[in-house]
Structures are given as structure tokens and as C-alpha cells.
Design a protein around this motif. Structure first.
Motif, short mmCIF file in Angstrom:
data_model
loop_
_atom_site.label_atom_id
_atom_site.label_comp_id
_atom_site.label_asym_id
_atom_site.label_seq_id
_atom_site.Cartn_x
_atom_site.Cartn_y
_atom_site.Cartn_z
N VAL A 10 0.86 -1.18 0.00
CA VAL A 10 0.00 0.00 0.00
C VAL A 10 0.90 1.23 0.00
O VAL A 10 1.83 1.33 0.79
CB VAL A 10 -0.91 0.01 1.25
CG1 VAL A 10 -1.76 1.26 1.30
CG2 VAL A 10 -1.77 -1.24 1.28
N ASP A 73 1.16 -4.03 3.72
CA ASP A 73 -0.22 -4.44 3.47
C ASP A 73 -1.16 -3.46 4.17
O ASP A 73 -0.72 -2.53 4.84
CB ASP A 73 -0.47 -5.88 3.92
CG ASP A 73 -0.09 -6.13 5.38
OD1 ASP A 73 -0.22 -5.20 6.22
OD2 ASP A 73 0.32 -7.26 5.70
N HIS A 74 -2.44 -3.68 4.01
CA HIS A 74 -3.43 -2.76 4.58
C HIS A 74 -3.42 -2.76 6.11
O HIS A 74 -3.64 -1.73 6.73
CB HIS A 74 -4.83 -3.07 4.04
CG HIS A 74 -4.97 -2.71 2.60
ND1 HIS A 74 -5.22 -1.43 2.17
CD2 HIS A 74 -4.86 -3.47 1.48
CE1 HIS A 74 -5.26 -1.41 0.85
NE2 HIS A 74 -5.04 -2.64 0.41
N TYR A 77 -0.67 -0.50 7.25
CA TYR A 77 -1.08 0.89 7.04
C TYR A 77 -2.05 1.34 8.14
O TYR A 77 -1.91 2.42 8.70
CB TYR A 77 -1.71 1.06 5.66
CG TYR A 77 -2.42 2.38 5.51
CD1 TYR A 77 -1.71 3.57 5.50
CD2 TYR A 77 -3.80 2.44 5.42
CE1 TYR A 77 -2.36 4.79 5.39
CE2 TYR A 77 -4.46 3.65 5.31
CZ TYR A 77 -3.73 4.82 5.29
OH TYR A 77 -4.38 6.02 5.19
N GLN A 78 -3.02 0.50 8.46
CA GLN A 78 -3.99 0.86 9.51
C GLN A 78 -3.29 1.05 10.86
O GLN A 78 -3.61 1.98 11.60
CB GLN A 78 -5.08 -0.21 9.61
CG GLN A 78 -5.99 -0.19 8.41
CD GLN A 78 -6.95 -1.38 8.38
OE1 GLN A 78 -6.72 -2.41 8.99
NE2 GLN A 78 -8.03 -1.22 7.63
N VAL A 101 -4.47 7.07 -1.13
CA VAL A 101 -4.01 5.70 -0.92
C VAL A 101 -4.13 4.94 -2.23
O VAL A 101 -5.18 4.99 -2.89
CB VAL A 101 -4.84 5.00 0.18
CG1 VAL A 101 -4.33 3.58 0.42
CG2 VAL A 101 -4.82 5.82 1.46
#
Length: 121
Positions: A10, A73-74, A77-78, A101
Motif C-alpha cells: 500500500v 499491506d493494509h 497501514y492501519q 491511498v
């Protein structure tokens, strides 16, 4: 054609504007704030994330900096965003203007195409 089976990293372009609280600090105080208040929280709460920084204040009044974040990966990122929100970075030193994004070459990955890039040196 080539198809990659792994999840694409990402990429986030975080558009920010400095606040008065940041600008009132000396350059040494800013570096100290980054290295003691922000980076340790990111490192403690995330893995698989790296960043690069671009100054834009001499070209834009709405956005003074662009922080480029790359996450594996997501979920990474979170976790990054959650970590940043727990520091003075978020809404104290910087106003987050926008988050763009994306997944690099997402179209090619979706349809199994080789990526198209340009290099002109």
C-alpha cells in the motif's frame, strides 16, 4: 503477461499542512520532536512501514509537505495511522489535509499485465 500472487504493498501520499505549534519550534526542536515523540510510537506499534518526506511549502499554500508512506499491506497501514493519531503529529504539529491511498500498478496486477514504466535518461 505475468501475474503476482502476493498482496501489493500500500502506498499512501499523506498531504499535510504544518501548524503554528510546529513552526514555532526551532529546527533542532522539530527534529527532537520527531525522534522522541513520533518515531518511537510508530516503531513500537508497526512493522513493514517506511516513509519518505517531500517539502512543498514553496509551491503550495494548502499543503506544506507530502509524506510518502509505503506499507507492506493494509493492516500495516492501519496500524500506522492508529499510531500517528496517538502522537502530537496528528492535528497538533500537522493538519492532515488528505490521504491518497493506492496500490502501485494496481491495474496491471488486476488484469495480469506487465507493468508499463518510462525511463528516459
Amino acid at each position: 503477461m505475468s501475474t503476482q500472487a502476493t498482496e501489493a504493498p500500500v502506498t499512501v501520499f499523506m498531504l499535510v499542512k504544518t501548524t503554528r505549534a510546529w513552526l514555532d519550534k526551532t529546527p533542532e526542536e522539530r527534529m527532537h520532536a520527531l525522534t522522541t515523540e513520533i518515531v518511537p510510537v510508530i516503531e513500537a506499534k508497526t512493522t513493514g512501514v517506511r516513509s519518505r518526506f517531500f517539502d512543498t511549502e514553496f509551491y503550495s499554500t494548502r499543503v506544506t509537505d507530502v509524506w510518502l508512506w509505503e506499507a507492506r499491506d493494509h493492516q500495516a497501514y492501519q496500524l500506522l495511522i492508529d499510531a500517528l493519531r496517538e502522537t502530537p503529529f496528528w492535528d497538533h504539529y500537522f493538519e492532515v489535509v488528505d490521504l491518497l491511498v493506492g496500490v502501485e500498478n494496481g491495474y496491471a496486477r488486476t488484469y495480469g499485465f506487465d507493468t508499463v514504466t518510462t525511463i528516459n535518461t
